[in-house]
Design a protein around this motif. Structure first.
Motif, PDB file in Angstrom:
ATOM      1  N   ALA A  62       0.878  -1.176   0.000  1.00 25.70           N
ATOM      2  CA  ALA A  62       0.000   0.000   0.000  1.00 25.70           C
ATOM      3  C   ALA A  62       0.913   1.223   0.000  1.00 25.70           C
ATOM      4  O   ALA A  62       1.884   1.270   0.754  1.00 25.70           O
ATOM      5  N   VAL A  63       0.624   2.168  -0.847  1.00 24.80           N
ATOM      6  CA  VAL A  63       1.495   3.340  -0.978  1.00 24.80           C
ATOM      7  C   VAL A  63       0.660   4.617  -1.042  1.00 24.80           C
ATOM      8  O   VAL A  63      -0.550   4.577  -1.254  1.00 24.80           O
ATOM      9  N   GLY A  64       1.353   5.733  -0.869  1.00 25.52           N
ATOM     10  CA  GLY A  64       0.718   7.028  -1.077  1.00 25.52           C
ATOM     11  C   GLY A  64       1.065   7.523  -2.479  1.00 25.52           C
ATOM     12  O   GLY A  64       2.170   7.282  -2.977  1.00 25.52           O
ATOM     13  N   THR A  87      10.198   5.180   2.605  1.00 28.02           N
ATOM     14  CA  THR A  87      10.515   5.954   3.806  1.00 28.02           C
ATOM     15  C   THR A  87      10.539   5.040   5.028  1.00 28.02           C
ATOM     16  O   THR A  87      10.070   3.904   4.978  1.00 28.02           O
ATOM     17  N   LEU A 128       3.798   8.997   8.840  1.00 28.44           N
ATOM     18  CA  LEU A 128       3.711   9.455   7.453  1.00 28.44           C
ATOM     19  C   LEU A 128       4.651  10.641   7.273  1.00 28.44           C
ATOM     20  O   LEU A 128       5.277  11.117   8.228  1.00 28.44           O
ATOM     21  N   GLU A 129       4.763  11.128   6.041  1.00 27.67           N
ATOM     22  CA  GLU A 129       5.771  12.144   5.734  1.00 27.67           C
ATOM     23  C   GLU A 129       5.214  13.558   5.971  1.00 27.67           C
ATOM     24  O   GLU A 129       4.011  13.768   6.026  1.00 27.67           O
ATOM     25  N   VAL A 146       4.983   6.660  -2.551  1.00 22.86           N
ATOM     26  CA  VAL A 146       5.758   6.543  -1.321  1.00 22.86           C
ATOM     27  C   VAL A 146       5.169   5.431  -0.463  1.00 22.86           C
ATOM     28  O   VAL A 146       3.948   5.349  -0.290  1.00 22.86           O
ATOM     29  N   GLY A 147       6.055   4.568   0.025  1.00 25.44           N
ATOM     30  CA  GLY A 147       5.632   3.487   0.909  1.00 25.44           C
ATOM     31  C   GLY A 147       6.753   3.224   1.907  1.00 25.44           C
ATOM     32  O   GLY A 147       7.817   3.852   1.840  1.00 25.44           O
ATOM     33  N   MET A 148       6.512   2.280   2.809  1.00 27.48           N
ATOM     34  CA  MET A 148       7.495   2.072   3.887  1.00 27.48           C
ATOM     35  C   MET A 148       8.190   0.718   3.834  1.00 27.48           C
ATOM     36  O   MET A 148       9.026   0.425   4.680  1.00 27.48           O
ATOM     37  N   VAL A 193      -3.265   4.188  -1.805  1.00 27.90           N
ATOM     38  CA  VAL A 193      -4.414   4.204  -0.885  1.00 27.90           C
ATOM     39  C   VAL A 193      -4.695   5.599  -0.324  1.00 27.90           C
ATOM     40  O   VAL A 193      -5.624   5.781   0.446  1.00 27.90           O
ATOM     41  N   ASN A 194      -3.868   6.567  -0.698  1.00 22.50           N
ATOM     42  CA  ASN A 194      -4.096   7.954  -0.275  1.00 22.50           C
ATOM     43  C   ASN A 194      -3.213   8.866  -1.111  1.00 22.50           C
ATOM     44  O   ASN A 194      -2.231   8.418  -1.707  1.00 22.50           O
TER      45      ASN A 194
HETATM   46  N1  HPA Z   1       3.394   7.346   2.999  1.00 22.01           N
HETATM   47  C1  HPA Z   1       4.135   6.258   3.327  1.00 22.01           C
HETATM   48  N2  HPA Z   1       3.658   5.026   3.306  1.00 22.01           N
HETATM   49  C2  HPA Z   1       2.381   4.855   2.923  1.00 22.01           C
HETATM   50  C3  HPA Z   1       1.556   5.940   2.581  1.00 22.01           C
HETATM   51  C4  HPA Z   1       2.099   7.250   2.615  1.00 22.01           C
HETATM   52  O1  HPA Z   1       1.435   8.261   2.316  1.00 22.01           O
HETATM   53  N3  HPA Z   1       0.343   5.425   2.257  1.00 22.01           N
HETATM   54  C5  HPA Z   1       0.441   4.070   2.411  1.00 22.01           C
HETATM   55  N4  HPA Z   1       1.664   3.730   2.806  1.00 22.01           N
END
Ligand code: HPA
Length: 245
Positions: A86-88, A161, A166-167, A183-185, A208-209
């Motif tokens: 899942a990433v932003g 990251t 979150l960032e 961006v994801g972790m 997801v955002n």
């Molecule tokens: N930033 C980092 N990791 C994420 C994000 C995000 O906005 N959304 C889902 N994983």
């Protein structure tokens, strides 16, 4: 058919559609993987599944034992792995709900056990990482998505990251200037460890955002959850098609 390894991220701690054969705990020289490996079939195709954050989602991104996870997969005979994430979304094309198969990665993490070559200088191998993802598997995923009528974004740079926070908006502006699309972790060190183990690895990333500062107001977990719920059903379709060849 070559078994597909699947490392599931947030929203994918269980593969509901999986026809379960067996579970196996694999001990590794790097400690315990996040969970036992689950062997089964997705739509009749063999897969090995591992939930990255543990069966009950207990390991945050900076605490995941990436080395043990990748090692366990290799030990189980898996040669190609899709890491679901899942990433932003940072760039305009990466709106929430969009699926992306990145072709580049940037590592902003720190302090993680990130290599299998940390102890013995004689055996240090400087892996080539120019193209961090396995191109044949990326192409398999793209073809699989096309077959089941799912639109995916073919390419993009995944900035990883440290989390778990979150960032800041400024961090995202800097990442965008660096060329990051999402961006994801968890993208690193998973991607490079796979290369160190000569595994064929690709990422299937679901936005997801909107990343910090890319939308009005704060990022809410309700927004993230609703995109996770909808998006993971689509991810499953792609995975099942990819497992089949
Ligand atoms: N930033 C980092 N990791 C994420 C994000 C995000 O906005 N959304 C889902 N994983």
């Amino acid at each position: 058919m070559q078994t597909l390894g699947i490392i599931g991220g947030s929203g994918l701690t269980r593969l509901k559609a999986l026809q379960l054969h067996r579970q196996e705990f694999v001990a590794t020289p790097y400690g315990e993987p996040s969970a036992s490996l689950t062997f089964g079939e997705l739509d009749g195709s063999p897969v090995v599944f591992l939930p990255r954050h543990g069966a009950s989602h207990s390991f945050p991104p900076h605490r995941v034992n990436y080395r043990a996870n990748l090692w366990a997969m290799k030990q189980a005979g898996v040669e190609r792995i899709v890491g679901v994430a899942a990433v932003g979304g940072i760039t305009a094309a990466m709106a929430p709900g969009v699926l992306c198969i990145p072709d580049q990665v940037i590592d902003y993490t720190w302090g993680r056990e990130h290599t299998l070559f940390s102890d013995d200088l004689d055996s240090v191998t400087h892996i080539d990482f120019s193209e961090p993802y396995c191109e044949p598997l990326r192409q398999d995923l793209l073809r699989a998505a096309r077959r089941v009528g799912v639109t995916v974004h073919a390419g993009g740079t995944y900035g990883t990251t440290q989390g778990p926070r979150l960032e800041s908006a400024a961090e995202i502006r800097r990442m965008e200037a660096d060329g990051c699309d999402v961006v994801g972790m968890t993208g690193m060190p998973e991607t490079s460890l796979a290369r160190e183990l000569a595994l064929c690895y690709a990422s299937l990333s679901l936005s997801v955002n909107w990343a910090a500062g890319k939308n009005d107001g704060p990022i809410t977990m309700a927004e993230v959850q609703s995109h996770l719920d909808q998006g993971m059903a689509v991810v499953l379709k792609v995975l099942a098609a990819a497992a089949g060849g």
